[in-house]
Design a protein around this motif. Structure first.
Motif, PDB file in Angstrom:
ATOM      1  N   GLY A 110       0.799  -1.213   0.000  1.00  0.00           N
ATOM      2  CA  GLY A 110       0.000   0.000   0.000  1.00  0.00           C
ATOM      3  C   GLY A 110       0.835   1.267   0.000  1.00  0.00           C
ATOM      4  O   GLY A 110       0.325   2.355   0.302  1.00  0.00           O
ATOM      5  N   TYR A 111       2.121   1.169  -0.345  1.00  0.00           N
ATOM      6  CA  TYR A 111       3.002   2.336  -0.401  1.00  0.00           C
ATOM      7  C   TYR A 111       2.617   3.209  -1.603  1.00  0.00           C
ATOM      8  O   TYR A 111       2.527   2.720  -2.725  1.00  0.00           O
ATOM      9  CB  TYR A 111       4.454   1.874  -0.517  1.00  0.00           C
ATOM     10  N   CYS A 112       2.395   4.488  -1.355  1.00  0.00           N
ATOM     11  CA  CYS A 112       1.924   5.404  -2.401  1.00  0.00           C
ATOM     12  C   CYS A 112       3.068   6.307  -2.869  1.00  0.00           C
ATOM     13  O   CYS A 112       3.944   6.676  -2.085  1.00  0.00           O
ATOM     14  CB  CYS A 112       0.770   6.263  -1.891  1.00  0.00           C
ATOM     15  N   THR A 113       3.024   6.651  -4.140  1.00  0.00           N
ATOM     16  CA  THR A 113       4.015   7.538  -4.747  1.00  0.00           C
ATOM     17  C   THR A 113       3.273   8.596  -5.560  1.00  0.00           C
ATOM     18  O   THR A 113       2.333   8.288  -6.284  1.00  0.00           O
ATOM     19  CB  THR A 113       4.975   6.759  -5.657  1.00  0.00           C
ATOM     20  N   PHE A 114       3.739   9.845  -5.431  1.00  0.00           N
ATOM     21  CA  PHE A 114       3.114  10.991  -6.101  1.00  0.00           C
ATOM     22  C   PHE A 114       4.195  11.720  -6.876  1.00  0.00           C
ATOM     23  O   PHE A 114       5.152  12.228  -6.292  1.00  0.00           O
ATOM     24  CB  PHE A 114       2.465  11.903  -5.044  1.00  0.00           C
ATOM     25  N   ARG A 143      -9.204   4.237  -5.579  1.00  0.00           N
ATOM     26  CA  ARG A 143      -9.630   4.264  -4.186  1.00  0.00           C
ATOM     27  C   ARG A 143      -8.573   4.915  -3.301  1.00  0.00           C
ATOM     28  O   ARG A 143      -8.898   5.697  -2.391  1.00  0.00           O
ATOM     29  CB  ARG A 143      -9.909   2.827  -3.713  1.00  0.00           C
ATOM     30  N   ALA A 144      -7.300   4.614  -3.551  1.00  0.00           N
ATOM     31  CA  ALA A 144      -6.244   5.204  -2.734  1.00  0.00           C
ATOM     32  C   ALA A 144      -6.178   6.717  -2.922  1.00  0.00           C
ATOM     33  O   ALA A 144      -6.003   7.469  -1.955  1.00  0.00           O
ATOM     34  CB  ALA A 144      -4.894   4.568  -3.088  1.00  0.00           C
ATOM     35  N   ILE A 151       0.437  11.947   1.533  1.00  0.00           N
ATOM     36  CA  ILE A 151       0.939  10.629   1.123  1.00  0.00           C
ATOM     37  C   ILE A 151       2.119  10.219   2.001  1.00  0.00           C
ATOM     38  O   ILE A 151       2.267   9.030   2.352  1.00  0.00           O
ATOM     39  CB  ILE A 151       1.322  10.658  -0.363  1.00  0.00           C
ATOM     40  N   ARG A 152       2.972  11.163   2.394  1.00  0.00           N
ATOM     41  CA  ARG A 152       4.111  10.829   3.252  1.00  0.00           C
ATOM     42  C   ARG A 152       3.635  10.292   4.601  1.00  0.00           C
ATOM     43  O   ARG A 152       4.180   9.302   5.113  1.00  0.00           O
ATOM     44  CB  ARG A 152       4.991  12.061   3.455  1.00  0.00           C
ATOM     45  N   THR A 153       2.634  10.927   5.188  1.00  0.00           N
ATOM     46  CA  THR A 153       2.120  10.458   6.473  1.00  0.00           C
ATOM     47  C   THR A 153       1.382   9.126   6.325  1.00  0.00           C
ATOM     48  O   THR A 153       1.441   8.280   7.226  1.00  0.00           O
ATOM     49  CB  THR A 153       1.189  11.502   7.091  1.00  0.00           C
ATOM     50  N   MET A 154       0.701   8.911   5.193  1.00  0.00           N
ATOM     51  CA  MET A 154       0.047   7.628   4.964  1.00  0.00           C
ATOM     52  C   MET A 154       1.073   6.505   4.875  1.00  0.00           C
ATOM     53  O   MET A 154       0.827   5.382   5.352  1.00  0.00           O
ATOM     54  CB  MET A 154      -0.795   7.687   3.687  1.00  0.00           C
ATOM     55  N   ASN A 155       2.214   6.774   4.261  1.00  0.00           N
ATOM     56  CA  ASN A 155       3.245   5.747   4.133  1.00  0.00           C
ATOM     57  C   ASN A 155       3.910   5.408   5.461  1.00  0.00           C
ATOM     58  O   ASN A 155       4.519   4.338   5.592  1.00  0.00           O
ATOM     59  CB  ASN A 155       4.317   6.201   3.133  1.00  0.00           C
ATOM     60  N   MET A 156       3.806   6.293   6.448  1.00  0.00           N
ATOM     61  CA  MET A 156       4.412   6.023   7.750  1.00  0.00           C
ATOM     62  C   MET A 156       3.486   5.240   8.668  1.00  0.00           C
ATOM     63  O   MET A 156       3.933   4.718   9.696  1.00  0.00           O
ATOM     64  CB  MET A 156       4.805   7.341   8.434  1.00  0.00           C
ATOM     65  N   LEU A 157       2.205   5.157   8.338  1.00  0.00           N
ATOM     66  CA  LEU A 157       1.224   4.504   9.209  1.00  0.00           C
ATOM     67  C   LEU A 157       0.871   3.128   8.672  1.00  0.00           C
ATOM     68  O   LEU A 157       0.638   2.970   7.475  1.00  0.00           O
ATOM     69  CB  LEU A 157      -0.038   5.362   9.318  1.00  0.00           C
TER      70      LEU A 157
END
Length: 235
Positions: free
Chosen positions: A53-57, A125-126, A158-164
């Motif tokens: 679920g790691y996101c990249t922008f 969805r993400a 997105i950075r905070t989502m990747n940390m959780l």
């Protein structure tokens, strides 16, 4: 039932159809779900890893072939720098994405496209979650955020989502699964987005006095340990 909401759900629900995809990745970075999203009318490349679920922008200048090649190159290079092998990139059936097939094949990546009319549900969805969190922050701010800072807001969300940890990566975080880095509470916790800061700036004169100017926090600066991006007023 809302057809848009049903279409955006990645798992089969009543009123929606399931995506027939027999390929099931086992390692982080093996399969990426990519889509072209728009932030304030400007196209951006958004990707989410199927396993973690790691996101990249990624910010692009436009939506043409050359801009997409640069976006995919930046995406693949980022995963390669973390020692992750990307095998499949899944997108929806856009013609501008289909022409990137040759470049992806040259990097050893296979392009999987959905059937016409079917969205890339994982990415849709993400990105919807990202937009909801952006909307909460925009409502919370006591001022109207400048148009050019919406990209910074999306990157910080997105950075905070990747940390959780999420339902895919639990009990680990997506950041630890993809990048192999643990969250450091001393350097990764930046001041809240949009809060006022006093930032030291370079003085035009060679004086020993420290000059500080008030600015707006734009989130953590990726690649700089403990760094914060600041938007200086009237600058």
């Amino acid at each position: 039932p809302c057809k848009v909401c049903l279409e955006g759900k990645p798992v089969p629900n009543k009123g929606s159809h399931s995506s027939n995809n027999p390929y099931v990745p086992q390692h982080p970075g093996e399969m990426l779900h990519c889509d072209i999203v728009f932030v304030k009318g400007r196209p951006r490349l958004f990707a989410i890893d199927h396993v973690s679920g790691y996101c990249t922008f990624i910010i692009m200048d436009g939506k043409n072939y050359d801009d997409l090649l640069k976006g995919f190159e930046e995406l693949l290079n980022a995963y390669q720098s973390h020692m992750k092998v990307v095998k499949v990139v899944s997108t929806d059936a856009e013609s501008v994405l289909a022409v990137c097939d040759t470049y992806l094949n040259s990097r050893g990546v296979k392009l999987h496209q959905r059937i016409p009319g079917e969205h890339e549900k994982f990415a849709e969805r993400a990105m919807r979650v990202v937009r909801e969190r952006m909307r909460v922050k925009l409502v919370e701010l006591p001022y109207e955020l400048p148009r050019d800072l919406h990209d910074c807001l999306a990157a910080e969300v997105i950075r905070t989502m990747n940390m959780l940890p999420n339902s895919r990566s639990h009990p680990l975080s997506p950041k630890s699964m993809v990048r192999g880095e643990q969250t450091n509470m001393q350097s990764d916790l930046a001041p809240p987005f949009g809060s006022a800061l006093l930032a030291p700036v370079a003085s035009a004169t060679h004086s020993t006095e420290q000059k500080n100017e008030i600015g707006i926090s734009c989130g953590a600066s990726e690649g700089t340990r403990g760094g914060v991006k600041v938007y200086l007023l009237n600058n």
